[in-house]
Design a protein around this motif. Structure first.
Motif, short mmCIF file in Angstrom:
data_model
loop_
_atom_site.label_atom_id
_atom_site.label_comp_id
_atom_site.label_asym_id
_atom_site.label_seq_id
_atom_site.Cartn_x
_atom_site.Cartn_y
_atom_site.Cartn_z
N HIS A 62 0.87 -1.11 0.15
CA HIS A 62 -0.08 0.08 0.06
C HIS A 62 0.79 1.28 -0.07
O HIS A 62 0.37 2.35 -0.48
CB HIS A 62 -0.92 0.03 1.21
CG HIS A 62 -0.33 0.17 2.45
ND1 HIS A 62 0.22 -0.74 3.41
CD2 HIS A 62 -0.09 1.55 3.22
CE1 HIS A 62 0.90 -0.42 4.47
NE2 HIS A 62 0.50 0.88 4.56
N VAL A 63 2.29 1.21 0.55
CA VAL A 63 2.93 2.50 0.59
C VAL A 63 3.46 2.51 -0.91
O VAL A 63 3.44 3.77 -1.23
CB VAL A 63 4.21 2.28 1.37
CG1 VAL A 63 5.26 3.40 1.57
CG2 VAL A 63 3.50 2.04 2.96
N ARG A 64 3.89 1.46 -1.54
CA ARG A 64 4.23 1.63 -2.95
C ARG A 64 3.08 2.14 -3.92
O ARG A 64 3.51 3.09 -4.61
CB ARG A 64 4.67 0.35 -3.48
CG ARG A 64 5.91 -0.43 -2.54
CD ARG A 64 6.58 -1.72 -3.64
NE ARG A 64 5.75 -2.45 -3.75
CZ ARG A 64 5.48 -3.71 -3.14
NH1 ARG A 64 5.92 -3.93 -1.92
NH2 ARG A 64 4.75 -4.55 -3.61
N ASP A 65 1.93 1.51 -3.63
CA ASP A 65 0.87 1.95 -4.36
C ASP A 65 0.68 3.65 -4.12
O ASP A 65 0.43 4.62 -5.05
CB ASP A 65 -0.41 1.46 -3.97
CG ASP A 65 -0.27 -0.04 -4.78
OD1 ASP A 65 0.36 -0.34 -5.65
OD2 ASP A 65 -0.93 -0.94 -4.26
N VAL A 89 19.32 8.36 -5.14
CA VAL A 89 18.35 7.50 -4.10
C VAL A 89 17.55 8.60 -3.15
O VAL A 89 18.27 9.55 -2.73
CB VAL A 89 19.02 6.44 -3.33
CG1 VAL A 89 18.57 5.70 -2.33
CG2 VAL A 89 19.89 5.59 -4.29
N LEU A 90 16.30 8.43 -3.08
CA LEU A 90 15.72 9.17 -2.14
C LEU A 90 15.06 8.07 -1.24
O LEU A 90 14.64 7.14 -1.33
CB LEU A 90 14.44 9.73 -2.86
CG LEU A 90 14.45 10.54 -3.98
CD1 LEU A 90 13.19 11.21 -4.66
CD2 LEU A 90 15.16 11.73 -3.30
N VAL A 91 15.39 8.32 0.19
CA VAL A 91 15.08 7.56 1.18
C VAL A 91 13.70 8.08 1.73
O VAL A 91 13.59 9.09 2.12
CB VAL A 91 16.13 7.48 2.32
CG1 VAL A 91 15.55 6.72 3.27
CG2 VAL A 91 17.45 6.92 1.79
N ILE A 92 12.73 7.00 1.66
CA ILE A 92 11.53 7.11 2.52
C ILE A 92 11.12 6.44 3.52
O ILE A 92 10.90 5.26 3.41
CB ILE A 92 10.16 7.34 1.25
CG1 ILE A 92 10.33 8.23 -0.02
CG2 ILE A 92 8.91 7.40 2.12
CD1 ILE A 92 9.52 7.92 -1.06
N SER A 93 11.23 6.80 4.76
CA SER A 93 11.29 6.07 5.76
C SER A 93 10.35 6.56 7.02
O SER A 93 9.92 7.71 7.12
CB SER A 93 12.81 5.94 6.67
OG SER A 93 12.96 5.38 7.78
N TYR A 98 16.04 12.63 2.64
CA TYR A 98 15.60 11.59 3.59
C TYR A 98 14.17 12.16 3.74
O TYR A 98 13.94 12.98 4.56
CB TYR A 98 16.31 11.46 4.72
CG TYR A 98 16.33 10.54 5.67
CD1 TYR A 98 16.84 9.19 5.54
CD2 TYR A 98 15.30 10.36 6.58
CE1 TYR A 98 16.72 8.10 6.52
CE2 TYR A 98 14.96 9.51 7.64
CZ TYR A 98 15.73 8.23 7.49
OH TYR A 98 15.37 7.28 8.28
N LEU A 99 13.06 11.70 3.57
CA LEU A 99 11.70 11.93 3.73
C LEU A 99 11.20 11.03 4.65
O LEU A 99 11.28 9.56 4.78
CB LEU A 99 10.99 12.01 2.47
CG LEU A 99 11.60 12.58 1.27
CD1 LEU A 99 10.75 12.38 -0.05
CD2 LEU A 99 11.48 13.93 1.71
N LEU A 100 10.31 11.32 5.75
CA LEU A 100 9.57 10.72 6.58
C LEU A 100 8.41 10.43 6.19
O LEU A 100 7.56 11.33 5.70
CB LEU A 100 9.65 11.41 7.89
CG LEU A 100 10.84 11.81 8.49
CD1 LEU A 100 10.86 12.83 9.83
CD2 LEU A 100 11.61 10.49 9.14
N LYS A 101 7.78 9.39 6.58
CA LYS A 101 6.34 8.76 6.24
C LYS A 101 5.61 9.22 7.45
O LYS A 101 5.83 9.45 8.57
CB LYS A 101 6.40 7.38 6.25
CG LYS A 101 7.12 6.54 5.30
CD LYS A 101 6.75 5.04 5.44
CE LYS A 101 7.56 4.39 4.56
NZ LYS A 101 7.72 2.88 4.42
N PRO A 102 4.26 9.71 7.14
CA PRO A 102 3.50 9.73 5.82
C PRO A 102 4.03 10.90 4.92
O PRO A 102 4.18 11.85 5.60
CB PRO A 102 2.13 9.78 6.07
CG PRO A 102 2.09 10.55 7.40
CD PRO A 102 3.28 10.22 8.20
#
Length: 543
Positions: free
Chosen positions: A11-14, A78-82, A101-105
């Motif tokens: 669901h995160v990939r989508d 590379v973009l990090v989404i964590s 470096y991006l934070l979820k959501p």
């Protein structure tokens, strides 16, 4: 451009796929991976420019993936989404090349801002890489030719060997201590016509293939160097200063590589070990003689370190049968020609030794005889000894050899019969009121300039020798046939360039050039500007 989304939660990939403005960023292909192992496989297979990756995943996690990318795909951004606001994770991402470096959501604006920056960074880095590549290509195109010229001068014995060798030592970073040298020589003219035909439009590709495989099997410059002998464009020469006894083993490996690449094995002549550099020229001459005086009837050996004796074959010159061959040719009857050729060839069938040098002499002798017959029939003055023959499109002689590089008697017989029958038709034509053959050749070229034309093909079609066409065509038109063909093609290309919807690559193909770069080179040589520059002058109204 391509991008890869790596996250263990679908669901995160989508969500990332929905939020990203991929088309605006110039990304037209998206791939997915559920963990680091799948990501490695996807990167290896598809080489995406942008990677968006989670950090905490089962199996190979984001930290391990970043380390792998930094080694195996360092150009990817590379973009990090964590979901983890962890300083150690951020520091690891930065250390191994992460651009953000991006934070979820993650928010759409934040994702796309980082995405656009990553794309811009990749494009800037790619532009730098391309510029560096272009500069390297220019240097690499010039430097090998310079090296080949220095090495050619060395082996043919022109100038000071010591001076040349010192220059080579500096240029090629050769070992300081080279006491002795062995030389190996091969000629691409010893390949069969079927193999050479594959490279007719790009003969240099064949040369580069052989050079590259030879270089792979050496450890240049520690063990030796390989180069094209520029005075003999069909020759490739190896100078080897490793253990002399190892040279044959290296050449066998070269042939194994050639069999995989061009599906042929080459014949090599090799010299004895000589002092370097003073003995290099003599060693080269020795290796060349051993190549050309190999026995072209033997079936097993490709490495030749001795000279074959063919003293008993001196009487087998075509000129000794010239009158019977000429009469058979003028008869126009295939049976008469076949019988005359069989009479000359009959002693050959009983020989144990026929050298490659002899085969080349027979082919040259045949062309010389036919050319002289045609000159006599046309009342042309005899050709001067030093008159230059126009260079052929492919710089390799096509000899009647089979795929093993050995004499094929059926091919030799067929070659002689075809040339004599063709000469007979041409000789007969001189006794009738027929159109001027050079004008007919010009008209044929006007109609077929888009095709892969060669002087040998035209000679066969019009039943004339290559030398006769070269000489008579230039006398009549003031241009040799290849210059006429080039001018014809470029003039037609200039007409096609007036259509702005035709790509230059397509125009190149339409006028008979399969290689767009070669087309541009010829166009600039003749017109002083490139095809693109010429098209621009049309749009500016200057032409």
């Amino acid at each position: 451009m391509k991008a890869l989304i790596v996250d263990d939660e679908k669901h995160v990939r989508d969500a990332i796929k929905l939020l990203g403005q991929w088309e605006t960023a110039g990304i037209d292909t998206l791939y997915e991976a559920a963990d680091g192992h799948e990501a490695v496989a996807a990167i290896t297979a598809h080489q995406p420019q942008i990677v968006l990756s989670d950090m905490r995943m089962p199996g190979k996690d984001g930290m391990a993936l970043l380390e792998w990318i930094s080694v195996h795909a360092p150009h990817s951004k590379v973009l990090v989404i964590s979901g983890y606001d962890d300083f150690e994770l951020v520091r690891h991402a930065i250390r191994y090349g992460g651009t953000d470096y991006l934070l979820k959501p993650v928010e759409a604006d934040e994702l796309n801002s980082s995405l656009f920056r990553a794309v811009d960074a990749w494009k800037e880095a790619d532009a730098v890489r391309m510029q560096s590549t272009r500069q390297s290509m220019v240097v690499n195109q010039m430097r090998p030719h310079y090296h080949d010229r220095l090495l050619t001068e060395l082996v043919v014995g022109r100038g000071s060997n010591n001076t040349q060798f010192q220059r080579l030592r500096d240029e090629l970073n050769l070992p300081k201590q080279i006491d002795s040298c062995s030389v190996a020589v091969t000629s691409l003219s010893h390949l069969d016509a079927q193999c050479l035909a594959k490279y007719r439009s790009q003969p240099d590709l064949l040369v580069f293939s052989v050079l590259n495989i030879c270089a792979e099997m050496l450890s240049p410059p520690a063990e030796g160097v390989v180069f094209r002998q520029l005075d003999q464009p069909d020759e490739v020469v190896l100078l080897y200063w490793g253990q002399c006894s190892s040279l044959q083993t290296i050449l066998e490996k070269v042939n194994d590589g050639l069999e995989q690449t061009i599906q042929r094995r080459l014949h090599f002549g090799i010299s004895s070990c000589e002092f370097q550099p003073t003995g290099t020229s003599g060693a080269y001459q020795e290796a060349s003689l051993r190549l050309w005086r190999r026995n072209a009837l033997q079936t097993k050996q490709c490495i030749h370190d001795t000279l074959e004796s063919s003293i008993g074959n001196k009487g087998l010159r075509l000129s000794a049968f010239e009158e019977s061959l000429r009469l058979a040719s003028m008869s126009g009857r295939a049976t008469s020609v076949s019988n005359a050729v069989a009479e000359w060839m009959e002693p050959i069938t009983r020989l144990d030794v026929v050298t490659a040098e002899q085969i080349q002499q027979w082919v040259d002798e045949m062309e010389w005889m036919i050319g002289r017959w045609l000159d006599d029939a046309a009342g042309a003055p005899p050709k001067e000894e030093d008159e230059a023959i126009e260079e052929q499109p492919i710089p390799f002689a096509e000899l009647p050899l089979d795929r093993e590089g050995l004499l094929s008697l059926p091919l030799l017989r067929s070659l002689l019969e075809q040339r004599l029958l063709a000469a007979g038709k041409a000789l007969t034509a001189h006794h009738h009121a027929t159109p001027d053959p050079m004008s007919e050749i010009a008209r044929y070229m006007d109609a077929h300039y888009q095709e892969d034309l060669s002087l040998q093909q035209i000679a066969a079609r019009f039943y004339l020798s290559r030398e006769y066409i070269s000489r008579k065509f230039k006398q009549q038109f003031g241009l040799n046939w290849s210059e006429y063909l080039g001018k014809l093609r470029i003039n037609n290309a200039k007409l096609l360039l007036q259509n702005p919807f035709l790509r230059i690559a397509k125009i190149s193909e339409m006028v008979g050039y399969q290689d767009e770069k070669y087309f541009s080179k010829v166009f600039k040589k003749m017109e002083g500007i490139t095809p693109g520059e010429y098209r621009k002058t049309l749009s500016d109204g200057n032409v």
